[in-house]
Scaffold this motif. Structure first.
Motif, mmCIF file in Angstrom:
data_model
loop_
_atom_site.group_PDB
_atom_site.id
_atom_site.type_symbol
_atom_site.label_atom_id
_atom_site.label_comp_id
_atom_site.label_asym_id
_atom_site.label_seq_id
_atom_site.Cartn_x
_atom_site.Cartn_y
_atom_site.Cartn_z
ATOM 1 N N THR A 23 43.396 47.882 -64.539
ATOM 2 C CA THR A 23 42.350 47.593 -63.540
ATOM 3 C C THR A 23 41.036 47.332 -64.270
ATOM 4 O OG1 THR A 23 43.445 49.013 -61.922
ATOM 5 C CG2 THR A 23 41.138 48.413 -61.496
ATOM 6 N N ILE A 24 40.421 46.196 -63.937
ATOM 7 C CA ILE A 24 39.206 45.737 -64.639
ATOM 8 C C ILE A 24 38.040 45.768 -63.666
ATOM 9 C CG2 ILE A 24 38.167 43.856 -65.953
ATOM 10 C CD1 ILE A 24 41.042 42.815 -66.422
ATOM 11 N N SER A 25 36.871 46.291 -64.106
ATOM 12 C CA SER A 25 35.648 46.253 -63.299
ATOM 13 C C SER A 25 34.456 46.094 -64.228
ATOM 14 C CB SER A 25 35.510 47.523 -62.456
ATOM 15 O OG SER A 25 35.426 48.660 -63.291
ATOM 16 N N GLY A 26 33.355 45.525 -63.686
ATOM 17 C CA GLY A 26 32.154 45.297 -64.474
ATOM 18 C C GLY A 26 32.035 43.842 -64.894
ATOM 19 N N GLN A 27 30.849 43.480 -65.395
ATOM 20 C CA GLN A 27 30.551 42.082 -65.764
ATOM 21 C C GLN A 27 30.344 41.974 -67.269
ATOM 22 O OE1 GLN A 27 26.648 39.708 -65.276
ATOM 23 N NE2 GLN A 27 27.695 39.368 -63.333
ATOM 24 N N HIS A 28 31.137 41.088 -67.916
ATOM 25 C CA HIS A 28 31.045 40.854 -69.365
ATOM 26 C C HIS A 28 31.676 39.490 -69.644
ATOM 27 C CE1 HIS A 28 30.480 42.021 -73.485
ATOM 28 N NE2 HIS A 28 31.765 41.911 -73.770
ATOM 29 N N GLU A 29 32.099 39.259 -70.879
ATOM 30 C CA GLU A 29 32.779 38.007 -71.229
ATOM 31 C C GLU A 29 34.165 37.968 -70.548
ATOM 32 O OE1 GLU A 29 31.157 35.781 -73.074
ATOM 33 O OE2 GLU A 29 29.498 37.179 -73.128
ATOM 34 N N GLU A 30 34.785 36.772 -70.520
ATOM 35 C CA GLU A 30 36.117 36.631 -69.930
ATOM 36 C C GLU A 30 37.135 37.498 -70.694
ATOM 37 O OE1 GLU A 30 37.572 32.714 -68.944
ATOM 38 O OE2 GLU A 30 35.557 31.892 -69.097
ATOM 39 N N VAL A 31 38.057 38.131 -69.946
ATOM 40 C CA VAL A 31 39.132 38.910 -70.537
ATOM 41 C C VAL A 31 40.335 37.989 -70.738
ATOM 42 C CG1 VAL A 31 40.697 40.856 -70.228
ATOM 43 C CG2 VAL A 31 38.321 41.030 -69.455
ATOM 44 N N LEU A 32 40.904 38.007 -71.948
ATOM 45 C CA LEU A 32 42.092 37.211 -72.232
ATOM 46 C C LEU A 32 43.328 38.096 -72.074
ATOM 47 C CD1 LEU A 32 41.014 35.142 -75.374
ATOM 48 C CD2 LEU A 32 40.752 34.588 -72.942
ATOM 49 N N VAL A 33 44.181 37.764 -71.091
ATOM 50 C CA VAL A 33 45.458 38.460 -70.896
ATOM 51 C C VAL A 33 46.527 37.606 -71.567
ATOM 52 C CG1 VAL A 33 47.134 39.303 -69.240
ATOM 53 C CG2 VAL A 33 44.685 39.495 -68.746
ATOM 54 N N VAL A 34 47.204 38.148 -72.564
ATOM 55 C CA VAL A 34 48.173 37.397 -73.354
ATOM 56 C C VAL A 34 49.572 37.910 -73.022
ATOM 57 C CG1 VAL A 34 48.751 36.562 -75.648
ATOM 58 C CG2 VAL A 34 46.421 37.324 -75.161
ATOM 59 N N ARG A 35 50.407 36.998 -72.562
ATOM 60 C CA ARG A 35 51.786 37.372 -72.238
ATOM 61 C C ARG A 35 52.637 37.390 -73.510
ATOM 62 N NH1 ARG A 35 50.967 40.063 -67.755
ATOM 63 N NH2 ARG A 35 49.860 38.801 -66.166
ATOM 64 N N ALA A 36 53.808 38.002 -73.406
ATOM 65 C CA ALA A 36 54.663 38.188 -74.572
ATOM 66 C C ALA A 36 55.052 36.860 -75.211
ATOM 67 C CB ALA A 36 55.920 38.980 -74.166
ATOM 68 N N ASN A 37 55.133 35.785 -74.400
ATOM 69 C CA ASN A 37 55.512 34.472 -74.942
ATOM 70 C C ASN A 37 54.332 33.705 -75.527
ATOM 71 O OD1 ASN A 37 54.098 33.801 -72.678
ATOM 72 N ND2 ASN A 37 55.778 32.713 -71.637
ATOM 73 N N GLY A 38 53.137 34.314 -75.550
ATOM 74 C CA GLY A 38 51.965 33.668 -76.126
ATOM 75 C C GLY A 38 51.088 32.954 -75.128
ATOM 76 N N ASN A 39 51.511 32.857 -73.866
ATOM 77 C CA ASN A 39 50.664 32.228 -72.852
ATOM 78 C C ASN A 39 49.432 33.098 -72.608
ATOM 79 O OD1 ASN A 39 52.396 30.092 -72.537
ATOM 80 N ND2 ASN A 39 53.497 30.981 -70.807
ATOM 81 N N VAL A 40 48.288 32.434 -72.450
ATOM 82 C CA VAL A 40 47.009 33.146 -72.302
ATOM 83 C C VAL A 40 46.435 32.875 -70.921
ATOM 84 C CG1 VAL A 40 44.663 33.451 -73.204
ATOM 85 C CG2 VAL A 40 46.563 32.976 -74.767
ATOM 86 N N GLU A 41 46.049 33.962 -70.234
ATOM 87 C CA GLU A 41 45.376 33.855 -68.933
ATOM 88 C C GLU A 41 43.945 34.376 -69.084
ATOM 89 O OE1 GLU A 41 47.707 36.238 -66.333
ATOM 90 O OE2 GLU A 41 49.596 35.223 -66.829
ATOM 91 N N GLY A 46 49.503 41.864 -73.569
ATOM 92 C CA GLY A 46 48.327 42.544 -74.077
ATOM 93 C C GLY A 46 47.051 41.869 -73.632
ATOM 94 N N ILE A 47 45.925 42.362 -74.156
ATOM 95 C CA ILE A 47 44.616 41.813 -73.802
ATOM 96 C C ILE A 47 43.776 41.662 -75.055
ATOM 97 C CG2 ILE A 47 44.555 42.711 -71.450
ATOM 98 C CD1 ILE A 47 42.771 44.987 -72.475
ATOM 99 N N ILE A 48 42.814 40.709 -74.988
ATOM 100 C CA ILE A 48 41.820 40.500 -76.044
ATOM 101 C C ILE A 48 40.445 40.732 -75.419
ATOM 102 C CG2 ILE A 48 40.832 38.901 -77.710
ATOM 103 C CD1 ILE A 48 43.658 39.588 -78.379
ATOM 104 N N LEU A 49 39.661 41.666 -75.985
ATOM 105 C CA LEU A 49 38.285 41.927 -75.546
ATOM 106 C C LEU A 49 37.342 41.605 -76.700
ATOM 107 C CD1 LEU A 49 38.866 45.397 -73.818
ATOM 108 C CD2 LEU A 49 38.838 43.141 -72.721
ATOM 109 N N TYR A 50 36.155 41.086 -76.397
ATOM 110 C CA TYR A 50 35.241 40.631 -77.446
ATOM 111 C C TYR A 50 33.823 40.577 -76.873
ATOM 112 C CZ TYR A 50 35.887 36.453 -74.685
ATOM 113 O OH TYR A 50 35.933 35.571 -73.635
ATOM 114 N N THR A 51 32.854 40.471 -77.749
ATOM 115 C CA THR A 51 31.462 40.239 -77.338
ATOM 116 C C THR A 51 31.071 38.811 -77.693
ATOM 117 O OG1 THR A 51 30.647 41.121 -79.445
ATOM 118 C CG2 THR A 51 30.796 42.649 -77.574
ATOM 119 N N ASP A 52 29.932 38.346 -77.142
ATOM 120 C CA ASP A 52 29.553 36.942 -77.328
ATOM 121 C C ASP A 52 29.137 36.618 -78.751
ATOM 122 O OD1 ASP A 52 27.139 38.236 -77.446
ATOM 123 O OD2 ASP A 52 26.208 37.192 -75.769
#
Length: 678
Positions: A559-577, A610-616
């Motif tokens: 569950t995601i809340s708050g405002q920041h950069e886009e969150v990258l959700v990476v599926r097991a096959n490498g597809n990125v949302e 998995g997910i990728i989180l980062y700053t600008d």
């Protein structure tokens, strides 16, 4: 004509001619500069549009051919497996591949084919090809390029035997190692116009303004308007201006360059001259026209002309008055001297003449008195010179004493400077120690390796943080309490000591609220914001921060809340949302209450996701060419390497970032988190 009249006339003529020459030259230079600037602006606009179009086409073509080539590679693997399972002979399997590849077309004239590179680089054979089978392309640059690349996209010039001329082609190759094949998909670039998002191109072009009243319009080679502020979807092939000039036909004929014509927009009472810069987009069959009115050039010139004319008239008026005054001041003394000379010629002696002049209250009298004063001043100056010599002798006598006193003053000043330098060094040492302590506090509050190891049965985690200054304002934390995993990442505005203090406040608030069992996203962020807001007001700081908090459950629900950069959700096959967090919160520390801005979003992570989180500081890092690293580049490298472990992925991203920087220093803090469900 008397001297007085001649002087007045000559001075008036000189002033008038000077003003006319300066005014005319200024108007001419200004007009040429404005005209050149307008033409340059039009040319830059059309070049910009052309670059935008080419970039859109290249990206679309590359992605399209890549998808086809990779699909063909999967088909080759399928028949190879049939061969491996003894369901087909190797010859039968290769024939099946050839039948499938040759049966498919790319666009109207594009096709699939296979290079055999088992003898490369000496020989690169077209083992499967619809037009030139068994051709050895090792002699061509594109053949060597394909062999060297093995996997990827490139462009080249090519002419098939049944084609009249060379044309630009695009190719994507994928390497199949068991048969030493390069599986290729290729077609001419003009075949891909249907891939281009025409509406998006039109939207971008419609936002461009040209001059004060100019605009962009687009038409095809039949004269149909694709984009126009007032006449869109009309055919204007036979339009002509008020002189009978068929300017649309001329535009279609030239395709590029400059065209002048006359036009009357809606609501205008008459035709006006326009200047149009053209560029041709062959992939779309479009001509993009950036047009502006010539009046955009002439209006500033006309205003300047009026200003110069008024200034010239005013200067001329003042000049005439000044000339009359000047001429009078010159001629009156001459007239009076002439009269006195006549009197002297009539019998007056020089003493009388001199006495007469000295007693006159006019310019001649002033001149005589000035000479008298000058004589007295010369005598006085001689007295002053003698006095000055005496003072100089006295000054020389006391010079040594003055030098000694000055030296003592300089020594005292030097001692004071030395004392201030010592104090400055002490202050520097103290501030360095304070920054070191703050940096150490930040490092101590980051998640320890032992903490992350306790979570390894659920999540594989890799973290990276690099401040741009001695201490930074980036924040991340991973906390576990009562079966809940709380993940946070944020970015305080600026960097340095003040930003790091805000980060320390934030870490303390998050841990406190988690320990108190606050589970509601809205309540959690609202309380945190009020706390940070109050502390910032107390220390009179203008800092604020972006922040997202993620709650991870053992069943993979995130569950995601708050405002920041886009969150990258990476599926097991490498597809990125991509998950846009803009509507999930608000800046922390700006407003006392942000509850009505807060929302949450849930996503299910399966094993290997998995997910990728980062700053600008990562995505907005600029290289020496002033190019940003960008989210697309980050997404691409994550997709390619997702099968690797999280430490490998993290290090690959950081290495790619520093390759992008090419030695340039980071201007902002960089934080990166890579998390993958077991």
């Amino acid at each position: 004509m008397r001297i007085r009249q001649r002087l007045i006339i000559n001075w008036v003529i000189v002033i008038l001619l000077t003003a006319l020459i300066i005014g005319s030259t200024s108007i001419f230079i200004t007009y040429r500069a404005l005209q050149k600037n307008h033409l340059s602006e039009l040319d830059n606009i059309t070049k910009s549009i052309r670059i935008t179009t080419d970039a859109t086409i290249d990206i679309s073509v590359q992605n399209y051919l890549r998808a086809i080539s990779e699909s063909n590679l999967d088909m080759v693997r399928y028949y190879y497996q049939k061969y491996q399972d003894n369901l087909l002979t190797e010859t039968e399997a290769k024939q099946k591949v050839a039948d499938v590849l040759l049966s498919h077309r790319i666009g109207k004239i594009g096709y699939n084919f296979v290079y055999n590179i088992s003898q490369a680089p000496q020989h690169v054979i077209c083992e499967i090809h619809p037009k030139v089978p068994n051709l050895d392309v090792a002699q061509y640059d594109f053949g060597q390029t394909a062999f060297a690349l093995k996997n990827g996209y490139f462009e080249y010039e090519w002419q098939n035997p049944d084609e009249p001329a060379m044309s630009k082609k695009a190719m994507y190759v994928s390497y199949f190692e068991p048969w030493d094949w390069l599986v290729a998909s290729s077609s001419y670039k003009q075949e891909f116009s249907y891939l281009i998002n025409q509406q998006e191109l039109k939207r971008k072009m419609s936002t461009i303004t040209v001059g004060m009243k100019g605009y962009i319009f687009i038409l095809d080679l039949a004269g149909n308007l694709i984009l126009h502020p007032n006449l869109e979807n009309k055919n204007v092939f036979n339009y002509q201006d008020d002189t009978g000039f068929y300017f649309i036909r001329e535009i279609i004929k030239q395709k590029t360059g400059i065209v002048h014509y006359r036009w009357m927009d809606q609501g205008e009472p008459f035709f006006s001259e326009k200047i149009a810069s053209l560029t041709y987009v062959p992939e779309m069959g479009w001509i993009v026209v950036a047009s502006t009115y010539a009046s955009d050039v002439f209006k500033p010139v006309l205003s300047l002309s009026y200003a110069i004319a008024l200034t010239t008239a005013f200067i001329l008026f003042l000049g005439i008055i000044a000339i009359i005054f000047l001429v009078n001041s010159l001629t009156k003394p001459l007239i009076k001297i002439t009269d006195n000379s006549k009197k002297l010629a009539e019998g007056s002696d020089s003493e009388y003449f001199q006495e007469e002049i000295l007693n006159r209250d006019d310019e001649v009298g002033d001149l005589a008195r000035a000479f008298d004063v000058m004589i007295h001043k010369v005598a006085l100056r001689e007295i002053n010179l003698k006095r000055a010599e005496q003072l100089l002798r006295e000054a020389n006598a006391t010079l040594e004493d003055n030098v000694r006193k000055r030296t003592e003053q300089l020594e005292l000043a030097n001692q004071e400077i030395h004392s201030l330098n010592c104090q400055l060094r002490a202050d520097n040492v103290r501030m360095t120690a304070e920054l070191h302590v703050t940096k150490r506090l930040q490092e101590m509050l980051l998640p320890a390796t032992e903490e992350l190891a306790k979570l390894s049965n659920q999540l594989a985690i890799a973290c990276f943080i690099q401040p741009a200054a001695e201490v930074g304002g980036d924040y991340y934390d991973i906390l576990e309490y009562d079966g809940h995993i709380k993940i946070g990442i944020g970015d305080v505005t600026g960097h340095g000591l003040e930003s790091s203090v805000v980060m320390l406040m934030l870490q303390t608030c998050v841990r406190t609220l988690l320990t108190c069992g606050i589970n509601s996203s809205i309540q959690f962020l609202s309380i945190l914001n009020r706390t940070i807001y109050g502390n910032l007001k107390r220390i009179n700081s203008d800092k604020s921060l972006t922040l997202i908090l993620l709650d991870y459950q053992s069943d993979g629900m995130l569950t995601i809340s708050g405002q920041h950069e886009e969150v990258l959700v990476v599926r097991a096959n490498g597809n990125v949302e991509r998950i846009d967090t803009f509507n999930l919160g608000f800046f922390v520390g700006i407003e006392p209450d942000i509850a009505h801005f807060i929302d949450d979003f849930s996503v299910q992570l399966e094993s290997g996701d998995g997910i990728i989180l980062y700053t600008d500081g990562l995505t907005e890092a600029f290289n020496p060419k002033n190019q940003q690293y960008g989210l697309d580049r980050l997404q691409e490298i994550v997709s390619q390497l997702w099968v690797k472990d999280v430490e490998h992925i993290k290090q690959a991203i950081i290495d790619d970032l520093y390759r992008h920087l090419s030695g340039k220093t980071l201007m902002d803090d960089v934080t990166l988190l890579v998390l993958k469900r077991r």
